[in-house]
Write a protein that holds these residues in place. Structure first.
Motif, PDB file in Angstrom:
ATOM      1  N   UNK A  20       0.711  -1.199  -0.084  1.00 30.83           N
ATOM      2  CA  UNK A  20       0.001  -0.021   0.121  1.00 30.83           C
ATOM      3  C   UNK A  20       0.821   1.253  -0.018  1.00 30.83           C
ATOM      4  N   UNK A  21       0.276   2.260  -0.158  1.00 29.37           N
ATOM      5  CA  UNK A  21       1.052   3.606  -0.103  1.00 29.37           C
ATOM      6  C   UNK A  21       1.630   4.345  -1.468  1.00 29.37           C
ATOM      7  N   UNK A  22       1.317   3.335  -2.513  1.00 35.70           N
ATOM      8  CA  UNK A  22       1.512   3.916  -3.924  1.00 35.70           C
ATOM      9  C   UNK A  22       0.397   4.611  -4.543  1.00 35.70           C
ATOM     10  N   UNK A  23       0.414   5.784  -5.238  1.00 35.00           N
ATOM     11  CA  UNK A  23      -0.233   6.398  -6.173  1.00 35.00           C
ATOM     12  C   UNK A  23      -0.290   5.758  -7.302  1.00 35.00           C
ATOM     13  N   UNK A  24      -1.495   5.382  -7.609  1.00 30.55           N
ATOM     14  CA  UNK A  24      -1.807   4.541  -9.131  1.00 30.55           C
ATOM     15  C   UNK A  24      -2.659   5.486  -9.855  1.00 30.55           C
ATOM     16  N   UNK A  25      -2.093   5.342 -11.096  1.00 31.87           N
ATOM     17  CA  UNK A  25      -2.685   6.123 -12.220  1.00 31.87           C
ATOM     18  C   UNK A  25      -2.837   5.205 -13.412  1.00 31.87           C
ATOM     19  N   UNK A  26      -4.466   5.038 -13.652  1.00 35.43           N
ATOM     20  CA  UNK A  26      -4.962   3.885 -14.478  1.00 35.43           C
ATOM     21  C   UNK A  26      -5.513   4.421 -15.674  1.00 35.43           C
ATOM     22  N   UNK A  27      -5.532   3.532 -16.675  1.00 32.23           N
ATOM     23  CA  UNK A  27      -6.220   3.832 -17.751  1.00 32.23           C
ATOM     24  C   UNK A  27      -7.643   3.409 -17.743  1.00 32.23           C
ATOM     25  N   UNK A  28      -8.335   3.611 -18.909  1.00 32.82           N
ATOM     26  CA  UNK A  28      -9.946   3.572 -18.606  1.00 32.82           C
ATOM     27  C   UNK A  28     -10.380   1.893 -18.607  1.00 32.82           C
ATOM     28  N   UNK A  29      -9.505   1.208 -18.871  1.00 31.89           N
ATOM     29  CA  UNK A  29      -9.786  -0.163 -18.964  1.00 31.89           C
ATOM     30  C   UNK A  29     -10.147  -0.885 -17.526  1.00 31.89           C
ATOM     31  N   UNK A  30      -9.470  -0.326 -16.411  1.00 31.26           N
ATOM     32  CA  UNK A  30      -9.821  -0.690 -14.914  1.00 31.26           C
ATOM     33  C   UNK A  30     -10.208   0.283 -14.113  1.00 31.26           C
ATOM     34  N   UNK A  31      -9.839   1.526 -14.484  1.00 35.80           N
ATOM     35  CA  UNK A  31      -9.968   2.750 -13.491  1.00 35.80           C
ATOM     36  C   UNK A  31     -11.425   3.009 -13.163  1.00 35.80           C
ATOM     37  N   UNK A  32     -12.435   2.449 -13.813  1.00 39.14           N
ATOM     38  CA  UNK A  32     -13.885   2.638 -13.425  1.00 39.14           C
ATOM     39  C   UNK A  32     -14.689   1.268 -13.187  1.00 39.14           C
ATOM     40  N   UNK A  33     -13.954   0.360 -12.940  1.00 37.40           N
ATOM     41  CA  UNK A  33     -14.449  -1.104 -13.113  1.00 37.40           C
ATOM     42  C   UNK A  33     -14.697  -1.215 -11.745  1.00 37.40           C
TER      43      UNK A  33
END
Length: 863
Positions: free
Chosen positions: A296-309
């Protein structure tokens, strides 16, 4: 990273199909199915058939050729299929679009396999019926479908579009985002209702840059979607000054050791931001591995494939992705679609086997006729109520994807409507066109040029690459009190706007990793403050650097400056090296102590000279004054007064008049002074020489001759000064070189020859006077001034000989002070040596101020 190094999976599928085709042709030239036919999972007859390719099952528990074990059902793909059916049914019930024509569908399950996607596409294009025909008859049966909706992933779409392209069958994907699919030379029949990753990757890079993250890690799916998307992100990131500490890839079917290595890389890194260009299926696999290590503690930046799943959020039970931020398709709403998707009972009446599996999965029960029923599970009645259920199937957070399917179906319908020119004869025309091979090319061309609005007001059109307009919402994962993740829209990205207006964010509403309100910091090196510049660390990326303080006279007034800028000549860097400040102008001023002391000395010499003149004037008839050539003495005192006063012209800010006056006044007054001394010396020397019998030399050194000699010597200096001022006069000059942080205001000589001519002439007269005085030093003491003149000339010459090296080596205003000191010292030397002894006799020894005492025994008779 632009593409995977391994042979693409769809490439193996094509090779396999080509080998099968070659063996088939070797046996007989008959259209015959060499393997078990591909049968659609969902189908319905109609005048015009649309194809659908979906991964109803994403993976197998035990993948064997017999498919004995049932694969896992993918709710998302089933929902997409329902959205397609909803759009078809809505069009069939419409009186405005394709009136009198019924649309049908055939939907195939690819089980997440690229090879099965190709087989399904070929089945949709050619049909599965066995054809018994003579060997000379060719397989020329028209295509079975007029367009194909799907697939969800980019790699299967690439394979499908490659195989189907020569048939001009439009392939419209609702979720394949790889930028490579925009290449119309390779995929001429491919279109999509979701923006290309070219825009998403650039938007992600701008998002990372917006928060100042310059040192990030990157994880991608090892397929065309992840590799191409990450390649564009990397290229844009480099342009924006962002560096990747690591960039790794994996695929969900990779062995566990591959995931473990990625986790080790994350642990060993010092970047706190991870850009994940992953499909939602690969993200689920990665989350499972990260959960074991509680990273934990990492900032994730995601693509549309999983970010709103939402399913990915449910998988993240250790809150590893809390605070994640990324891009998603804009929220959408299609009236009636939610209810239609959840109403799966009509599929049961149609005899679709997939209904049984879906129902058993939703309610954890078994129908009696189910082969996998063990007898220990609850029996399904088929009348269970979905209303109270909460699972992946009832979750409608993926409505934007379903809306893309909806728009794809309507795009085909509008193209058909335009081709057929539908009116009362529409139903007749469809049978005419459906029998020609040109219909597919016409549909493809019309789809590329359509522009319509859905009933919800969404505008649908395709650009020259078959892509829609790029517009994304920026989503932030914000955990709630009950542990459920809330997908909060915190911004918007619109590629069609100018570069500086594309990204809009609401920073005050963001939540970061570990529920923090502070923006995380992820840099290799801290920002270099103003006053420093960046110097790259050897062997490391450009984001790793040291901050070096700017050199003197240079500044940097921005953060992370790569260079220091040199100040203008009249400016200098301040102590912090972040601003240029005006240099201090240095000159010998009246206010400073040294200037005051020199003025005091000059005025003291002036008053002293005037005092001597007063004494001489009051005792002008006394023997000592008369005996020492009173007329030259008064002229000498006058010239000494001017010598003392001319030193004042050297003090103060240089100007045009002061620069021209100081050296010329000094040169002329000193020549006048030395001319008087020279005249006195020559008179003394010649007077004693005239005592010789028959000598009449004194007639050449009478008062008139003395005046003329002084005038002649002085005029020569005047001529020299006039020539100097006429040709190249002295002028004010700002000296920037002598001191780095100061401006020396001085008088440039103009013509160096003129300056040294003035000094040389003074030196010549002084040496001549010294020689003559030295020759007369042994004359009788009572009358003779020669000894005092010798001393005065000795002092004069010593002062000016030492002046030259002192003047050259003295910095700034001190060189002016040295010149003033030389003038005052030589003037005092003449004054004291020539007049003070006489004043002493006049004032303190008046008994010696008699003609008898002055005449003495050695007095020449001519005097």
């Amino acid at each position: 990273m632009a593409s995977t190094q391994r042979w693409p999976e769809w490439g193996w599928a094509l090779l396999q199909l080509l080998l099968i085709a070659s063996f088939s042709q070797a046996e007989e030239l008959v259209c015959r199915q060499t393997e078990d036919p591909e049968n659609p999972q969902l189908s319905k007859d109609g005048d015009i058939i649309l194809g659908g390719i979906f991964s109803f099952h994403s993976s197998w528990k035990n993948r064997q050729d017999s498919y004995k074990y049932k694969p896992l059902l993918n709710f998302r793909e089933f929902q997409c299929a329902q959205a397609m059916i909803f759009a078809i049914e809505e069009i069939n019930n419409s009186t405005d679009l394709l009136p009198g024509i019924s649309l049908g569908y055939k939907m195939y399950d690819t089980c997440g396999s690229v090879a099965r996607s190709v087989r399904a596409a070929l089945a949709l294009a050619n049909g599965n019926e066995a054809v018994s025909a003579p060997s000379e008859e060719q397989c020329t049966k028209p295509a079975q479908v007029q367009a194909i909706i799907g697939e969800t992933s980019s790699s299967p779409c690439m394979a499908i579009a490659t195989v189907i392209g020569p048939f001009y069958i439009p392939v419209i994907s609702h979720f394949a985002t790889c930028a490579c699919l925009s290449d119309k030379t390779k995929y001429p029949s491919f279109l999509r209702t979701i923006p290309s990753d070219y825009y998403q990757s650039r938007a992600l890079a701008q998002l990372v840059k917006h928060f100042g993250w310059t040192w990030v890690g990157a994880i991608r799916t090892n397929d065309d979607y992840g590799n191409n998307g990450m390649a564009t992100f990397t290229e844009t990131a480099q342009q924006l000054g962002i560096c990747l500490e690591y960039s790794v890839s994996f695929f969900r079917t990779d062995p566990p050791d591959k995931i473990r290595k990625i986790i080790d890389i994350i642990k060993a890194s010092n970047s706190k931001v991870i850009v994940a260009f992953l499909s939602y299926l690969d993200m689920d696999v990665l989350i499972h591995g990260l959960s074991k290590h509680k990273l934990t503690g990492y900032q994730w930046v995601g693509s549309e494939s999983w970010i709103f799943d939402s399913q990915t959020a449910e998988t993240d039970r250790h809150h590893i992705l809390d605070g994640a931020i990324g891009l998603s398709m804009p929220k959408a709403h299609v009236s009636g679609m939610r209810e239609f998707i959840l109403n799966v009972k009509p599929l049961n009446s149609s005899g679709h086997e997939i209904f049984t599996e879906l129902w058993e999965t939703l309610f954890s029960c078994k129908f009696k006729q189910s082969e996998s029923s063990t007898g220990n599970e609850r029996e399904c009645t088929g009348h269970e109520d979905l209303t109270g259920e909460k699972n992946g199937f009832t979750d409608m957070s993926l409505m934007p994807i379903f809306n893309n399917v909806y728009k794809a179906v309507y795009a085909v319908a509008h193209a058909l409507h335009s081709i057929l020119g539908c009116n009362q004869t529409c139903q007749y025309k469809v049978w005419v066109f459906i029998l020609t091979n040109m219909i597919l090319l016409q549909i493809l061309q019309h789809i590329k040029t359509i522009n319509f609005k859905t009933k919800e007001g969404d505008e649908v059109y395709f650009n020259k690459n078959g892509d829609p307009a790029a517009k994304y919402e920026i989503i932030n994962w914000q955990p709630t009190e009950n542990g459920i993740v809330d997908f909060v829209t915190v911004g918007l990205y619109e590629a069609s706007l100018p570069a500086d207006k594309q990204l809009k964010l609401q920073n005050n509403s963001l939540v970061w990793a570990q529920n923090s309100k502070q923006v995380p910091v992820s840099v290799c090196s801290e920002k270099c403050p103003p006053g420093t510049r960046k110097v790259l660390q050897k062997g490391k990326p450009v984001c790793c650097y040291d901050c070096i303080r700017c050199a003197e006279g240079e500044i940097s007034n921005t953060t992370d400056s790569i260079t220091c800028v040199r100040c203008q000549p009249e400016f200098w860097s301040n102590e912090r090296r972040d601003a240029c400040v005006k240099k201090e102008a240095e000159f010998l001023s009246y206010e400073e102590i040294m200037g005051v002391l020199l003025i005091a000395a000059s005025l003291f010499g002036t008053f002293m000279t005037v005092g001597v003149a007063v004494i001489f004037f009051r005792h002008r008839k006394s023997p000592i004054v008369r005996a020492n050539n009173s007329e030259l003495s008064f002229l000498l005192l006058f010239s000494l007064t001017l010598c003392f006063l001319c030193s004042l012209t050297f003090i103060g800010r240089p100007s045009d008049w002061s620069c021209m006056l100081r050296h010329t006044a000094f040169g002329i007054t000193f020549v006048l002074c030395i001319s008087c001394v020279l005249g006195k010396t020559m008179v003394v020397l010649m007077a004693f020489r005239a005592t010789l019998p028959g000598s009449n030399v004194m007639k050449w050194f009478g008062p008139v001759q003395q005046r003329l000699s002084v005038l002649a010597f002085t005029l020569i200096q005047v001529v020299i000064c006039i020539l100097w001022l006429s040709i190249s006069p002295p002028f004010p000059f700002k000296n920037f070189k002598q001191f780095k942080d100061k401006i020396i205001l001085e008088c440039a000589l103009g013509s160096a020859l003129g300056f040294w001519a003035v000094l040389g002439y003074i030196g010549l007269l002084a040496i001549l006077c010294f020689i003559l005085a030295f020759l007369a030093r042994k004359l009788p003491d009572n009358f003779n001034e020669a000894k005092f003149i010798t001393f005065s000339m000795l002092i004069f010459c010593a002062v000016w000989i030492t002046f030259i090296p002192a003047y050259v080596s003295s910095p700034g205003k001190f060189s002016v002070a040295v010149e003033i000191f030389a003038i005052l010292a030589s003037s005092f030397g003449l004054l004291i040596c020539t007049f003070i002894p006489k004043c002493y006799i006049i004032l303190l020894k008046p008994e010696k101020n008699t003609k008898k005492n002055m005449m003495g025994k050695a007095m020449p008779k001519s005097l």
